[in-house]
Scaffold this motif. Structure first.
Motif, PDB file in Angstrom:
ATOM      1  N   ASN A 382       1.049  -1.233   0.462  1.00  0.00           N
ATOM      2  CA  ASN A 382       0.104   0.240  -0.051  1.00  0.00           C
ATOM      3  C   ASN A 382       0.574   1.150   0.000  1.00  0.00           C
ATOM      4  OD1 ASN A 382      -3.107  -1.156   0.517  1.00  0.00           O
ATOM      5  ND2 ASN A 382      -1.979  -2.176   1.637  1.00  0.00           N
ATOM      6  N   CYS A 383       1.887   0.692   0.504  1.00  0.00           N
ATOM      7  CA  CYS A 383       3.023   2.300   0.428  1.00  0.00           C
ATOM      8  C   CYS A 383       4.391   2.728  -0.188  1.00  0.00           C
ATOM      9  CB  CYS A 383       3.505   2.772   1.895  1.00  0.00           C
ATOM     10  SG  CYS A 383       2.375   2.383   3.108  1.00  0.00           S
ATOM     11  N   ILE A 413      -3.556   3.046  17.646  1.00  0.00           N
ATOM     12  CA  ILE A 413      -3.078   3.596  16.199  1.00  0.00           C
ATOM     13  C   ILE A 413      -2.555   4.922  15.973  1.00  0.00           C
ATOM     14  CG2 ILE A 413      -3.598   5.782  14.132  1.00  0.00           C
ATOM     15  CD1 ILE A 413      -6.780   3.681  13.661  1.00  0.00           C
ATOM     16  N   CYS A 417       1.633   5.221  13.723  1.00  0.00           N
ATOM     17  CA  CYS A 417       2.683   6.142  13.543  1.00  0.00           C
ATOM     18  C   CYS A 417       3.657   7.208  13.779  1.00  0.00           C
ATOM     19  CB  CYS A 417       1.538   7.234  13.243  1.00  0.00           C
ATOM     20  SG  CYS A 417      -0.317   6.321  11.954  1.00  0.00           S
ATOM     21  N   LYS A 425      -2.231   5.888   8.891  1.00  0.00           N
ATOM     22  CA  LYS A 425      -3.174   5.240   9.981  1.00  0.00           C
ATOM     23  C   LYS A 425      -3.762   4.111   9.065  1.00  0.00           C
ATOM     24  CE  LYS A 425      -4.050   9.868  11.685  1.00  0.00           C
ATOM     25  NZ  LYS A 425      -4.950  10.780  12.336  1.00  0.00           N
ATOM     26  N   GLN A 426      -3.515   3.979   8.349  1.00  0.00           N
ATOM     27  CA  GLN A 426      -4.479   2.897   7.980  1.00  0.00           C
ATOM     28  C   GLN A 426      -3.562   1.458   8.702  1.00  0.00           C
ATOM     29  OE1 GLN A 426      -3.671   5.725   5.796  1.00  0.00           O
ATOM     30  NE2 GLN A 426      -5.921   6.216   5.363  1.00  0.00           N
ATOM     31  N   HIS A 428      -2.733   0.231  10.880  1.00  0.00           N
ATOM     32  CA  HIS A 428      -3.114  -0.668  12.072  1.00  0.00           C
ATOM     33  C   HIS A 428      -3.851  -1.594  11.992  1.00  0.00           C
ATOM     34  CE1 HIS A 428      -5.115  -0.302  15.625  1.00  0.00           C
ATOM     35  NE2 HIS A 428      -3.400  -0.215  16.373  1.00  0.00           N
ATOM     36  N   LYS A 429      -4.598  -1.408  11.122  1.00  0.00           N
ATOM     37  CA  LYS A 429      -5.443  -2.747  10.644  1.00  0.00           C
ATOM     38  C   LYS A 429      -4.943  -3.996  10.182  1.00  0.00           C
ATOM     39  CE  LYS A 429      -6.471  -1.422   5.770  1.00  0.00           C
ATOM     40  NZ  LYS A 429      -7.991  -1.077   4.441  1.00  0.00           N
TER      41      LYS A 429
END
Length: 471
Positions: A382-383, A413, A417, A425-426, A428-429
């Motif tokens: 994702n990053c 969270i 971060c 933040k995403q 964390h899931k």
């Protein structure tokens, strides 16, 4: 010097009685009397074949069969007198048969030798043991499948190097052991088919001059066909080695599962509690509840391996055809079968009665940062962060969590971060343990869906295997 004739059934050319020491050293009767059922069955079919081929009269054949049935009843009722001088079960039965029916009993050994007779009896015994162990494997697989089906949502740590690695479900772990026992069943099934050929009629090593029908004998005894080569038939013990190898692998798998049970039942794990009916206590420490059954299961694997190695050593240097060395083939097989039969039975009962502590398994998942790999994968996916950098960032997160006395999955969270500006933040899931388990949805993976597919496949296999046993 006065000579006396030997009273042995084979003693025509001997002029002295065998020494008592030789009697004790040479005799296999103390252990091979266990083959009496196979010996009597083979003798009855042999007599019927001799009658079919015109070698025995109908009266002789009938007399022999009636006499053999009487002997079988005497042995079953513990009225048969075993004498060490008879050497083995074959000679003991033939001698008693002649006592019961007279001269007709002496004709039974026509067109056969003790060499093919013992090869038949032992092969029949091994094939019977093979069927029994296959049935016990199916029972164990059924029990493990029931546990697996009930625990596809039960999370526990998966281990590598006995260190916490990734979250898995308990049903998935049970499926791993089921797959082992499926292979064990299939190995036994394969070796049964490979060795289901009848050696009787090979005689001493070269066949017989009598006009016999080996195909009749093989069919009547339930074999596929007679063995092809007489000299191989009487010297072959591959069927016993196949059986011992198959049993050794079963013993390995039983031992591995037993080791897990020992660990899981300890206070350090407390994943399971063994039933009082399948546990023991200490003679001095009243608080103890010892996992003696899993420990014995683990320990008994050594004697099974030893029996395989022993027969390999016996067979490695034998020239054709029969050699007395092969008298050493039976005790190890008997011991291996007895050991595995009770091991599989008691393991099955132990698994049915153990208590599974699902909450303790969940709490154990909160140690060891099991979701670390998921965080790294999230950063890569994702990053657009290279895996090696994602690996380093995740390592920083693990170190930070440990500095707070927390597991990675317990970070908020904000805490997550704070570690590195590249962590959104995403991410964390990705730390959620159940989500971590569910993410591994590839074929054969540990997600609930993937595990249920495994269970369904194994259940279908089990039904087919049961049908093949009934056939």
């Amino acid at each position: 010097m006065q000579n006396t004739k030997s009273n042995k059934l084979w003693g025509g050319r001997f002029h002295k009685e065998t020494s008592q020491l030789l009697e004790e050293f040479n005799a296999s009767l103390p252990f091979d009397k266990r083959l009496y059922k196979q010996d009597i069955l083979g003798s009855k079919i042999h007599a019927k074949m001799l009658h079919k081929c015109g070698i025995l009269t109908n009266d002789e054949m009938q007399s022999i069969c009636v006499g053999l049935e009487q002997i079988e009843q005497e042995i079953q009722e513990d009225r048969f007198i075993f004498t060490l001088s008879d050497e083995d079960i074959h000679m003991a039965i033939e001698k008693r048969l002649t006592q019961i029916i007279g001269e007709a009993g002496k004709k039974l050994h026509t067109a056969r030798s003790r060499n093919d007779q013992v090869a038949l009896d032992f092969r029949l015994f091994v094939l019977d043991c093979n069927k029994t162990l296959r049935s016990l494997c199916l029972n164990l697989i059924h029990t493990l499948l029931n546990i697996a089906q009930d625990h596809t949502k039960t999370i526990l740590p998966g281990f590598t190097h006995l260190q916490h690695a990734q979250p898995i479900n308990f049903g998935f772990l049970m499926c791993a052991y089921i797959c082992m026992f499926v292979r064990d069943f299939e190995r036994l099934e394969s070796s049964f088919k490979r060795n289901n050929y009848c050696p009787l009629g090979a005689a001493a090593l070269a066949g017989t001059p009598y006009n016999t029908d080996r195909f009749y004998t093989a069919k009547a005894l339930g074999f596929i066909a007679p063995t092809l080569n007489a000299i191989d038939s009487v010297s072959d013990r591959d069927f016993a080695l196949d059986f011992l190898y198959d049993c050794s692998l079963i013993a390995i798998h039983v031992s591995r599962l037993a080791e897990e049970l020992v660990l899981w039942s300890s206070y350090e794990f407390k994943f399971i509690t063994l039933s009082d009916a399948y546990s023991t206590g200490s003679s001095i420490m009243p608080q103890k509840k010892n996992p003696d059954i899993p420990e014995l299961l683990r320990g008994k694997s050594g004697r099974v391996f030893g029996n395989l190695f022993a027969l390999l050593a016996v067979m490695k240097g034998l020239p054709l055809a029969y050699n007395k060395d092969t008298q050493e083939d039976k005790e190890g097989v008997f011991d291996t079968f007895d050991t595995l039969e009770i091991s599989l039975r008691i393991l099955n009962d132990l698994l049915k009665t153990m208590e599974i502590h699902t909450n303790n398994m969940l709490q154990a998942c909160k140690k060891g940062h099991l979701s670390a790999t998921d965080l790294a994968d999230f950063l890569v996916t994702n990053c657009d962060i290279p895996f090696r950098e994602a690996h380093h960032i995740t390592g920083e997160a693990v170190a930070y969590a440990e500095s707070l006395g927390k597991d990675l999955s317990e970070l908020s969270i904000e805490e997550l971060c704070r570690i590195n500006p590249k962590i959104p933040k995403q991410a964390h899931k990705a730390l959620d343990l159940f989500a971590s388990m569910e993410a591994r949805n590839s074929y054969g993976g540990t997600s609930q869906q993937a595990t249920l597919i495994q269970i369904q496949s194994l259940q279908a296999w089990l039904q087919t295997a049961k049908a093949s046993m009934e056939y």
